[in-house]
Design an enzyme around this catalytic site. Structure first.
Site, PDB file in Angstrom:
ATOM      1  N   ASN A  61      48.362  29.637  40.058  1.00  0.00           N
ATOM      2  CA  ASN A  61      48.072  30.823  39.197  1.00  0.00           C
ATOM      3  C   ASN A  61      48.056  30.371  37.732  1.00  0.00           C
ATOM      4  O   ASN A  61      47.230  30.856  37.327  1.00  0.00           O
ATOM      5  CB  ASN A  61      49.361  31.769  39.283  1.00  0.00           C
ATOM      6  N   ARG A 390      35.290  39.700  48.260  1.00  0.00           N
ATOM      7  CA  ARG A 390      35.557  38.605  48.540  1.00  0.00           C
ATOM      8  C   ARG A 390      35.261  38.299  50.238  1.00  0.00           C
ATOM      9  O   ARG A 390      35.639  39.547  50.945  1.00  0.00           O
ATOM     10  CB  ARG A 390      36.944  38.223  48.229  1.00  0.00           C
ATOM     11  N   ARG A 420      35.406  36.704  40.565  1.00  0.00           N
ATOM     12  CA  ARG A 420      35.855  35.456  39.984  1.00  0.00           C
ATOM     13  C   ARG A 420      36.031  34.291  40.869  1.00  0.00           C
ATOM     14  O   ARG A 420      37.060  34.600  41.786  1.00  0.00           O
ATOM     15  CB  ARG A 420      37.054  35.859  39.034  1.00  0.00           C
ATOM     16  N   HIS A 450      34.566  46.969  42.747  1.00  0.00           N
ATOM     17  CA  HIS A 450      35.699  46.495  43.328  1.00  0.00           C
ATOM     18  C   HIS A 450      36.274  47.313  44.605  1.00  0.00           C
ATOM     19  O   HIS A 450      37.213  47.048  45.323  1.00  0.00           O
ATOM     20  CB  HIS A 450      36.774  46.276  42.301  1.00  0.00           C
ATOM     21  N   TYR A 479      47.942  38.918  52.646  1.00  0.00           N
ATOM     22  CA  TYR A 479      47.883  40.140  51.558  1.00  0.00           C
ATOM     23  C   TYR A 479      48.328  41.317  52.342  1.00  0.00           C
ATOM     24  O   TYR A 479      47.723  41.613  53.264  1.00  0.00           O
ATOM     25  CB  TYR A 479      46.505  40.102  50.993  1.00  0.00           C
ATOM     26  N   ARG A 575      53.717  44.164  41.582  1.00  0.00           N
ATOM     27  CA  ARG A 575      53.411  42.886  41.857  1.00  0.00           C
ATOM     28  C   ARG A 575      53.433  41.949  40.792  1.00  0.00           C
ATOM     29  O   ARG A 575      54.106  40.746  40.401  1.00  0.00           O
ATOM     30  CB  ARG A 575      52.302  42.587  42.991  1.00  0.00           C
ATOM     31  N   HIS A 603      49.773  43.663  47.856  1.00  0.00           N
ATOM     32  CA  HIS A 603      48.636  43.998  47.191  1.00  0.00           C
ATOM     33  C   HIS A 603      48.147  45.434  47.368  1.00  0.00           C
ATOM     34  O   HIS A 603      47.288  45.894  46.762  1.00  0.00           O
ATOM     35  CB  HIS A 603      47.516  43.087  48.004  1.00  0.00           C
TER      36      HIS A 603
END
Length: 694
Positions: A61, A390, A420, A450, A479, A575, A603
């Protein structure tokens, strides 16, 4: 006149201080979030190998944070047109980040040392090149010729003007080679550790049966230095590790001659030439050697330089071998195969009868794959449209879409090429789908897509799916996310309108069942909060329950404070980034934020409004950040099904009750554990879903 200026400056300073007191700057709040992961790694109750994994997550991270956020701040500070107040605030944030990073780094090193000491007590021992037996030395010599020879190629340091041209986020050794004799020359070389090809961990033979002996690949390379520099005069060697992180911003050429795929591919390639913004190095590296490295990376005083331990790139702790010690990991939890999703009857017909949902990873994501596979085969299905942000490495989702295209369906995939660090994967899958006849759309100019949407158009009745997370089999195993599948006409029609907007962004559809950004999501969220405020002021029941990843939008933060002052009870399971400062008398005493770090990454985004007793439920893809509310195509859907509403309420309530993994996010970075009877929300949800499926 001087007194007036002094007074004005003092007032400006006090306003800035007040702003910092009731609003946690986004990047500082991120540092607090990442520390919660470090705090989880330090807990003795967590299995040892899972503690290592959390340490790896923390490190990974941090790498991404410096590549993206800190690099952005550094770029802005170099802008000559930046106003003084913004420059001051950004510089202050950068100083706070670096101070916290240094503080947390010390905690990190202590935790790593403690965990490895505990692992040694359990028969897993880490050794370096100075602790080898003769048999192990012989083994590693052969290992070098079998695995490393030809992969380790030194470069003399004096031949490199700019180390920034090398690949970032890799482990390098600065090797000092001193030839024998009083007049022996000393030269420095750079060696890249080939961990991507060989792996970071090497298990070597043990003299004691049952013991596992592990080495860092870095130390194997250190042991092999005389073999690597073979053919030169006899010498002694010393080596120190370092790594650096570059600015991850992509330079995208908007030349009309290039297609979208080519532009993004060039942008990905441009990352390799970004400026270094952070360097980590072994603190035992001599000062002169440090200077040689820093000078060749062009690190300035605002960039991060941090002397640490012997090893860098601790993200590899996530892949540390278990050596057969399953007892040092979390116990296995099955992904529940919901009976209704795995029956011979038609899933599409079942969805037309009643809304269906999956809560992964508690429920198996294969249920969603089954829906896609049935749609690919059914003759009455005319078309399939989906958004893809993704994608898994070997994506079953894409394979089902390709199957549908081969079966004569009109298939449209909206692929976000600017996800990203997943750009290259998305480019690969886009080309594959195009080759198979799928209509691939690369989003909306200037807006990331998104949202998590699926639309199945069928002669028997259309179906839509709205999710909180990616259609990604890998993510769905770790997730927590919801996927709602429905045939409700209002929702299905508006999902179709979202796809129309993506293909024709000049149209402006109106939405009732969905909240869509950048269309009207933020305005409607604020209006719903205003409704709770009005009810509280009128003496009615008023509350908001939420589960979300990030809250940084200043308008949303201010509205939450207004709601708290009016008496609205606001409970948030969060989170990541949290710019809210809860529990401040007269400002936020009615706001509680609970941050959960556990085996699954939290998530899902769920928002529940009291609405005068007629509760309103929403799930969707957007966090309360400016980028989500204003600069992306995001979707929240209304939830009407009673079973799903009960499930959503239970998930949020369980999170708020968590005393084993839930921390009270306080805006100061302390984030102490909640107190009370032991209650672990993820474990309780797993038990509930297993019982419900019996």
């Amino acid at each position: 006149m001087a007194k007036t200026k002094s007074k004005d400056a003092s007032e400006k300073k006090s306003k800035a201080e007040r702003r910092r007191a009731d609003y946690v700057e986004r990047d500082v709040s991120w540092m607090y979030f990442n520390r919660r992961i470090l705090q989880e790694a330090a807990k003795e109750q967590v299995p040892l190998l899972e503690r290592l994994s959390f340490l790896g997550i923390y490190s990974n991270n941090l790498d991404e944070f410096f590549r993206v956020r800190v690099a952005s701040i550094s770029r802005l500070l170099d802008e000559p047109s930046l106003d003084k107040n913004t420059h001051r605030d950004l510089k202050h944030s950068l100083k706070v980040i670096n101070k916290l990073n240094e503080q947390y780094s010390q905690d990190y090193t202590r935790t790593v040392d403690e965990v490895f000491a505990r692992l040694a007590d359990n028969g897993i021992r880490l050794v370096d090149e100075t602790q080898l037996t003769d048999d192990q030395t012989v083994y590693l010599r052969q290992f070098f010729y079998d695995k490393l020879n030809g992969l380790v190629n030194p470069i003399w340091l004096n031949e490199i003007d700019n180390l920034g041209r090398l690949e970032d986020n890799r482990i390098y050794l600065l090797v000092e080679r001193k030839e024998a004799g009083d007049d022996g020359k000393t030269r420095y070389a750079i060696v890249k550790i080939p961990d991507k090809r060989v792996g970071r961990w090497v298990r070597i033979p043990s003299a004691n049966e049952g013991d596992a002996i592990i080495m860092y690949l870095d130390d194997v390379v250190r042991q092999s230095l005389p073999l690597i520099f073979l053919g030169l005069k006899p010498a002694t060697y010393r080596a120190w590790s370092f790594k650096f992180t570059k600015d991850a911003e992509m330079a995208i050429d908007n030349d009309f001659e290039y297609g979208t795929l080519e532009k993004i591919k060039q942008g990905v390639d441009s990352r390799r030439h970004g400026d270094a913004v952070r360097v980590l190095y072994d603190r035992t590296m001599p000062k002169d050697a440090q200077r040689r490295i820093l000078d060749r990376l062009d690190i300035d005083e605002l960039d991060t330089r941090l002397g640490g331990g012997r090893y860098q790139n601790h993200k590899d702790l996530m892949s540390f071998p278990d050596c057969g010690h399953k007892e040092l990991k979390y116990p296995h939890w099955e992904h529940v195969m919901k009976h209704e999703m795995f029956q011979p009857d038609s899933l599409l017909d079942k969805i037309r009868e009643k809304d269906r949902f999956l809560h992964v990873p508690y429920h198996s994501f294969d249920g969603y794959i089954c829906v896609l596979q049935e749609a690919a085969l059914k003759p009455e299905v005319k078309s399939i449209k989906t958004t893809l942000y993704r994608l898994a490495k070997d994506s079953k989702v894409v394979k089902a879409l390709i199957s549908a295209a081969r079966n004569g369906k009109k298939v449209t995939a909206v692929v976000e090429l600017l996800a990203r660090f997943d750009e290259e994967s998305n480019i690969k899958w886009s080309r594959r789908m195009q080759e198979e006849g799928v209509n691939v759309i690369f989003g909306v100019e200037g807006l990331k897509v998104h949202s998590k949407l699926l639309l199945i158009e069928s002669k028997k009745g259309d179906i839509a799916c709205v999710g909180t997370g990616n259609f990604h089999e890998g993510n769905a195993k770790v997730y927590t996310d919801y996927f709602m599948m429905t045939a409700r006409r209002g929702i299905v029609r508006e999902v179709a309108d979202v796809f129309d907007f993506i293909e024709h962004p000049y149209i402006h559809p109106q939405f009732r069942e969905l909240m869509v950004s950048p269309n009207s999501m933020k305005r409607r969220m604020l209006r719903l909060l205003d409704g709770e405020i009005a009810n509280a002021l009128a003496g009615k029941e008023a509350w908001v329950k939420m589960k979300i990843n990030h809250i940084t939008d200043k308008d949303m933060v201010a509205k939450l404070y207004e709601a708290s002052r009016a008496g609205v009870k606001v409970d948030i399971v969060i989170r990541g980034n949290c710019s809210v400062v809860p529990g401040v008398p007269g400002l936020s005493e009615n706001i509680r934020c609970v941050g959960i770090i556990d085996r699954y990454l939290e998530h899902s985004r769920i928002i529940i409004f009291c609405n005068g007793g007629n509760n309103k439920f929403f799930i969707g893809s957007a966090d309360w950040m400016p980028r989500n509310l204003l600069n992306r195509v995001e979707v929240y859907t209304s939830v009407y099904d009673p079973d799903m509403r009960r499930d959503l309420m239970r998930t949020v309530d369980f999170g708020l009750r968590d005393t084993t993994n839930g921390r009270l996010v306080d805006g100061q970075g302390t984030d102490a554990m909640q107190t009370g009877e032991p209650f672990r929300s993820q474990e309780q949800l797993q038990k509930v879903y297993e019982e419900e499926n019996r």
